[in-house]
Write an enzyme that holds these catalytic residues in place. Structure first.
Site, PDB file in Angstrom:
ATOM      1  N   ARG A 124      25.598  14.018  -9.086  1.00 28.78           N
ATOM      2  CA  ARG A 124      24.542  13.026  -9.073  1.00 28.78           C
ATOM      3  C   ARG A 124      24.541  12.927  -7.668  1.00 28.78           C
ATOM      4  NH1 ARG A 124      25.900   7.822 -11.179  1.00 28.78           N
ATOM      5  NH2 ARG A 124      23.976   7.011 -10.676  1.00 28.78           N
ATOM      6  N   SER A 173     -20.638  -3.474   6.075  1.00 31.03           N
ATOM      7  CA  SER A 173     -19.936  -3.512   7.464  1.00 31.03           C
ATOM      8  C   SER A 173     -19.992  -4.839   7.992  1.00 31.03           C
ATOM      9  CB  SER A 173     -20.962  -2.340   8.342  1.00 31.03           C
ATOM     10  OG  SER A 173     -20.439  -2.645   9.542  1.00 31.03           O
TER      11      SER A 173
END
Length: 463
Positions: A333, A294
């Site tokens: 497409r 930490s």
């Protein structure tokens, strides 16, 4: 100034094998591999000289091309294949240029490249899942009979064992392995030409036949067979599955891949969620061997592997949802649906690749704390075995009365902060039908784990 994505905000995938297999250079190499395989396949089918296949393959090295320049030039056409074809054609010998990208459309190459990238990435993910499963199996076997509190809706429910919990983690990991293995084997090449008809290949085939004076006249249907053979040859060159149809707007491969990846993230996420809960300071039943530091609190050792997996598990469903949303692709497409897939697919591969890496590390370094489990079993002063007591009491005084008696006893034990067994001694004096019961045995949580052991054994039989 341009800076590459070094993973500064993505510690989950930073440094993982999946990061290497999904980077820009990896995608570029996959597109070049697809182009080279296409020319080789046409050579194998007599649609291009063998020298052309060799020349394109020798040139198809991502290190020879400028990734950033291709990315910028991709804006004009909407995808990176268009500028890549230009550069590839310029890089190969002149006599090979007519056979670069011949008959294909951009989506053929990019879809195929995505499948190659996915296949290469899944190979590393599967290796990590196997390691994770092996480590979790070790915990399950070692702690087959290590009793702990089972928790439902955040509260103590009934006793269970850590072995059974770990066996459950392993079952999910193996489910993920099986799904990814099946998906990887089914990843298909993509080849259909401009609108999925293979028409351009037909035209080039006819042109080549006219130029070859020794070519025999084709019979009806032969052209179609030759073109289907080309698709098969292309898939073989790539080591991908042969598609039944061009899948430009039939996105089953992407959807199946997305589903398997999201499931894998969730399967690993279950293990991470349990570890995060059980490693809380006030619970302390497990801990990561190498916890994270930490920046503010020097005493902390944070469960970093589990944290990163949990983050991936939360992100993966949203990415998969985008890929599922792209199933609704218009025409032969699409405009936008296909383009929307590229980044979520890569992110999903990276997330799961990093999570699998962290899952293997988490399982390998997990420390189990049996004494904390034993202490926590006693936190409710015997209330954790109320289900067992209810069954035994019901046999003597009926279910309704048993529930009433135990509810009152539990309330008294809770309000007086005393052990349930002490309260029950008074109950037994008031309920003659309950006389003779061994309260010490009935309220011992270590004697109420049901079939946790045999269930663990059965789960570990799965290979």
């Amino acid at each position: 100034m341009y800076e590459s994505d070094a993973g500064l905000l993505a510690p989950g995938r930073a440094g993982s094998p999946a990061e290497a297999t999904t980077g820009d250079s990896a995608f570029l190499q996959a597109m070049l591999d697809a182009e080279a395989a296409l020319t080789r396949a046409q050579s194998a089918c007599g649609l291009a000289p063998a020298e052309a296949g060799r020349a394109v393959t020798e040139t198809a090295d991502a290190g020879r091309f400028d990734v950033r320049d291709l990315a910028l030039r991709a804006r004009s056409g909407g995808n990176p294949v268009i500028p890549l074809v230009v550069d590839l054609m310029a890089a190969v010998p002149e006599d090979a240029r007519p056979y670069v990208h011949r008959g294909a459309t951009s989506q053929d190459i990019l879809d195929t490249a995505a499948m190659l990238v996915a296949s290469r990435t899944l190979a590393t993910v599967l290796d990590d899942l196997e390691r994770a499963a092996g480590e979790v199996a070790r915990h399950a076997a070692t702690h087959r009979d290590t009793q702990m509190a089972g928790r439902t809706l955040t509260q103590h429910a009934v006793p269970t064992t850590f072995g059974l919990k770990a066996a459950g983690w392993r079952a999910l990991i193996l489910d993920a392995r099986d799904r990814l293995t099946a998906v990887r084997a089914s990843l298909p090449a993509q080849l259909g030409g401009a609108a999925g008809t293979l028409a351009a290949f037909s035209a080039f085939s006819a042109s080549a036949a006219r130029e070859d004076t020794e070519e025999q006249e084709e019979t009806d249907g032969q052209e179609e067979v030759d073109l289907l053979a080309l698709v098969a040859a292309y898939a073989r060159e790539l080591g991908l599955a042969e598609p039944l149809l061009p899948w430009h707007t039939l996105r089953t491969p992407i959807a199946d891949l997305a589903g398997a990846l999201a499931f894998t993230a969730g399967a690993l996420g279950k293990m991470a969620a349990d570890v995060l809960t059980l490693s809380r300071t006030e619970i302390g039943e497990v801990e990561e061997e190498e916890g994270g530091d930490s920046s503010a609190l020097p005493h902390k050792s944070n469960p970093v592997h589990a944290t990163l997996i949990a983050a991936a598990a939360r992100r993966a469903p949203g990415l998969a949802a985008t890929l599922y949303g792209s199933l609704a692709a218009e025409d032969e497409r699409p405009a936008g649906a296909w383009h929307a897939e590229w980044e979520p697919l890569r992110d999903l591969l990276r997330l799961v690749g990093g999570a699998a890496r962290d899952g293997a590390a988490l399982a390998a370094g997990l420390r189990v704390v049996p004494y904390a489990m034993r202490e926590n079993l006693q936190l409710t002063d015997g209330l954790i075995v109320s289900e067992r007591l209810a069954a035994v009491f019901a046999d003597r005084i009926g279910r309704a009365r048993a529930r009433e008696v135990l509810a009152a006893a539990a309330e008294r034990a809770h309000s007086e902060t005393t052990d349930l067994s002490d309260v029950l001694f008074d109950v037994l004096r008031e309920e003659p039908e309950l006389a003779g019961l061994d309260l010490a045995e009935l309220t011992d949580p270590t004697r109420y784990t049901g079939s946790a052991g045999p269930l663990t054994d059965r789960a570990l039989e799965r290979r």
